[in-house]
Design a protein around this motif. Sequence first.
Motif, PDB file in Angstrom:
ATOM      1  N   VAL A   4      24.801  66.899  20.547  1.00  0.00           N
ATOM      2  CA  VAL A   4      25.972  66.682  21.395  1.00  0.00           C
ATOM      3  C   VAL A   4      27.168  67.314  20.698  1.00  0.00           C
ATOM      4  O   VAL A   4      27.078  67.747  19.552  1.00  0.00           O
ATOM      5  N   PHE A   5      28.284  67.347  21.398  1.00  0.00           N
ATOM      6  CA  PHE A   5      29.515  67.816  20.785  1.00  0.00           C
ATOM      7  C   PHE A   5      30.336  66.613  20.324  1.00  0.00           C
ATOM      8  O   PHE A   5      30.381  65.577  20.990  1.00  0.00           O
ATOM      9  N   GLU A   6      30.959  66.776  19.157  1.00  0.00           N
ATOM     10  CA  GLU A   6      31.882  65.763  18.652  1.00  0.00           C
ATOM     11  C   GLU A   6      33.299  66.271  18.876  1.00  0.00           C
ATOM     12  O   GLU A   6      33.634  67.380  18.445  1.00  0.00           O
ATOM     13  N   ALA A   7      34.101  65.461  19.538  1.00  0.00           N
ATOM     14  CA  ALA A   7      35.475  65.854  19.874  1.00  0.00           C
ATOM     15  C   ALA A   7      36.453  65.145  18.954  1.00  0.00           C
ATOM     16  O   ALA A   7      36.589  63.917  18.989  1.00  0.00           O
ATOM     17  N   HIS A   8      37.119  65.912  18.104  1.00  0.00           N
ATOM     18  CA  HIS A   8      38.143  65.367  17.226  1.00  0.00           C
ATOM     19  C   HIS A   8      39.485  65.356  17.965  1.00  0.00           C
ATOM     20  O   HIS A   8      39.665  66.009  18.985  1.00  0.00           O
ATOM     21  N   SER A   9      40.417  64.595  17.448  1.00  0.00           N
ATOM     22  CA  SER A   9      41.791  64.576  17.966  1.00  0.00           C
ATOM     23  C   SER A   9      41.853  64.228  19.449  1.00  0.00           C
ATOM     24  O   SER A   9      42.647  64.791  20.194  1.00  0.00           O
ATOM     25  N   THR A  10      41.015  63.268  19.882  1.00  0.00           N
ATOM     26  CA  THR A  10      41.088  62.822  21.280  1.00  0.00           C
ATOM     27  C   THR A  10      42.169  61.763  21.468  1.00  0.00           C
ATOM     28  O   THR A  10      42.334  61.249  22.575  1.00  0.00           O
ATOM     29  N   ASP A  11      42.892  61.438  20.411  1.00  0.00           N
ATOM     30  CA  ASP A  11      43.978  60.463  20.494  1.00  0.00           C
ATOM     31  C   ASP A  11      44.968  60.854  21.594  1.00  0.00           C
ATOM     32  O   ASP A  11      45.277  62.040  21.784  1.00  0.00           O
ATOM     33  N   TYR A  12      45.437  59.834  22.311  1.00  0.00           N
ATOM     34  CA  TYR A  12      46.485  59.972  23.337  1.00  0.00           C
ATOM     35  C   TYR A  12      46.000  60.661  24.616  1.00  0.00           C
ATOM     36  O   TYR A  12      46.813  60.966  25.495  1.00  0.00           O
ATOM     37  N   GLN A  13      44.694  60.924  24.745  1.00  0.00           N
ATOM     38  CA  GLN A  13      44.185  61.436  26.009  1.00  0.00           C
ATOM     39  C   GLN A  13      44.174  60.302  27.041  1.00  0.00           C
ATOM     40  O   GLN A  13      44.062  59.119  26.703  1.00  0.00           O
ATOM     41  N   THR A  14      44.280  60.650  28.313  1.00  0.00           N
ATOM     42  CA  THR A  14      44.277  59.646  29.367  1.00  0.00           C
ATOM     43  C   THR A  14      42.872  59.084  29.560  1.00  0.00           C
ATOM     44  O   THR A  14      41.873  59.715  29.163  1.00  0.00           O
ATOM     45  N   PRO A  15      42.749  57.914  30.187  1.00  0.00           N
ATOM     46  CA  PRO A  15      41.412  57.375  30.468  1.00  0.00           C
ATOM     47  C   PRO A  15      40.540  58.341  31.269  1.00  0.00           C
ATOM     48  O   PRO A  15      39.341  58.478  30.988  1.00  0.00           O
ATOM     49  N   ASP A  16      41.121  59.021  32.249  1.00  0.00           N
ATOM     50  CA  ASP A  16      40.351  59.985  33.033  1.00  0.00           C
ATOM     51  C   ASP A  16      39.854  61.133  32.161  1.00  0.00           C
ATOM     52  O   ASP A  16      38.711  61.589  32.293  1.00  0.00           O
ATOM     53  N   ALA A  17      40.709  61.619  31.267  1.00  0.00           N
ATOM     54  CA  ALA A  17      40.315  62.714  30.379  1.00  0.00           C
ATOM     55  C   ALA A  17      39.192  62.286  29.454  1.00  0.00           C
ATOM     56  O   ALA A  17      38.249  63.053  29.196  1.00  0.00           O
ATOM     57  N   LEU A  18      39.251  61.066  28.946  1.00  0.00           N
ATOM     58  CA  LEU A  18      38.191  60.565  28.064  1.00  0.00           C
ATOM     59  C   LEU A  18      36.866  60.478  28.812  1.00  0.00           C
ATOM     60  O   LEU A  18      35.804  60.850  28.271  1.00  0.00           O
ATOM     61  N   ARG A  19      36.920  60.009  30.046  1.00  0.00           N
ATOM     62  CA  ARG A  19      35.677  59.935  30.837  1.00  0.00           C
ATOM     63  C   ARG A  19      35.125  61.331  31.095  1.00  0.00           C
ATOM     64  O   ARG A  19      33.902  61.551  31.031  1.00  0.00           O
ATOM     65  N   ASP A  20      35.998  62.276  31.389  1.00  0.00           N
ATOM     66  CA  ASP A  20      35.546  63.647  31.619  1.00  0.00           C
ATOM     67  C   ASP A  20      34.910  64.240  30.357  1.00  0.00           C
ATOM     68  O   ASP A  20      33.892  64.941  30.431  1.00  0.00           O
ATOM     69  N   LEU A  21      35.499  63.969  29.212  1.00  0.00           N
ATOM     70  CA  LEU A  21      34.950  64.485  27.961  1.00  0.00           C
ATOM     71  C   LEU A  21      33.516  63.990  27.750  1.00  0.00           C
ATOM     72  O   LEU A  21      32.610  64.775  27.434  1.00  0.00           O
TER      73      LEU A  21
END
Length: 426
Positions: free
Chosen positions: A259-276
Amino acid sequence: MQQNLLIDIARWRERPGPRGIPSVCSAHPLVIEAAMLRALEEDAALLIEATCNQVNQDGGYTGMTPADFTRFVAGIADRVSFPKDKIILGGDHLGPNPWKHLPAEDAMAKAVTMIEAYAKAGFTKLHLDTSMGCAGEPVALPDTVTAERAARLAAAAEAAIRAQDGIAPVYIIGTEVPVPGGALEELDTLVVTAPEAAIETVDIHRRAFEAAGAANAFKRVVGAVVQPGVEFGNENVIAYDREKAAKLSASLRQLDGIVFEAHSTDYQTPDALRDLVSDGFAILKVGPGLTFALREALYGLDQIAAFLFPGARQQTLASVTETVMREEPANWGKYYHGSPEAQRLQRHFSYSDRIRYYWPHPKVATAVEDLLTLLDRVTIPETLISQYLPGSYERVRDGKVAAKAKPLALAAVDRVLEDYFVACRV
């Protein structure tokens, strides 16, 4: 040997249950406690990561070695009755970064000692980060050099635990690794990792692991760090755009078991986190965003205490942190720029949240303890919570959060954590 909870993370999306996992990158006891309480509510495993700068054989900025950190987390788990078999300890950015001012061989020798200590202390998710140049080297290294150094660290970790009957670690690799703690400058846009670059990175690491005699360890490489187009600087956040990352996401079909590991996801919106998570970025790293929320709560409580108990303290928490940060600028001086007024703003309210380095400082820690003790004897009026901690107001009104200082601090962190846990089970 017990199976690593993350060994099959690439298959999670094929069965009911979570499709990803938040990675809580913090050594703050209140953040870790809040994370355990959230994981208990979700009946989920909890991934807690320490970075090479926070925790290492020299103590890091927390003063803890990897073995110390293991005991530290276990102590919090005992206090909140969190099952230890659901804790995954991770080591983040393990490599020469704390010693990159040294010649490469000296820095790598220190990195080897560090990863051995992490492995022996029971950390079972090891992020190999050798992407930075050391003294006399370019800032960014060729992928082949990065992979060779990463393989050397993996081989060292494997050797360190060969005689132990524990959980074999999984590994995270990558060459496009964001700077720990966020970008150093204001950002306008980011270049998403090219899919062919992600595939080539994995292939280069596979060959390097084999050359280093660590082919068996490569079978436990479950993730690769890439740039999906998310980051934060001191003053702004780059939001996830799934269209720009679509080709990168599709490349996972050629990376079986990863899988991919996403760094610096801090401050993303709930929708953006779900999309990631839906797009295959199944490990969501968050750290400064959690301590940013905690600082908001502590500063709100600081103002409440000043109103309820005027003159009870010689200094407010905010004034103590300002004094300590000005007296000891090593952890922010290179990162905050501009006028004295701009630097003062950033010291307390930057997205990069470098104030987090100062919470363990004896003077700051004492100020926090004094604040919580002062407020512990009162039930905080709802109207003051509405004024100074508005994010928790509705939860207090609904009876979900007690109108007391520590529960309010934990609730602030939990609001951030909840978005991550929800995103990981969509």
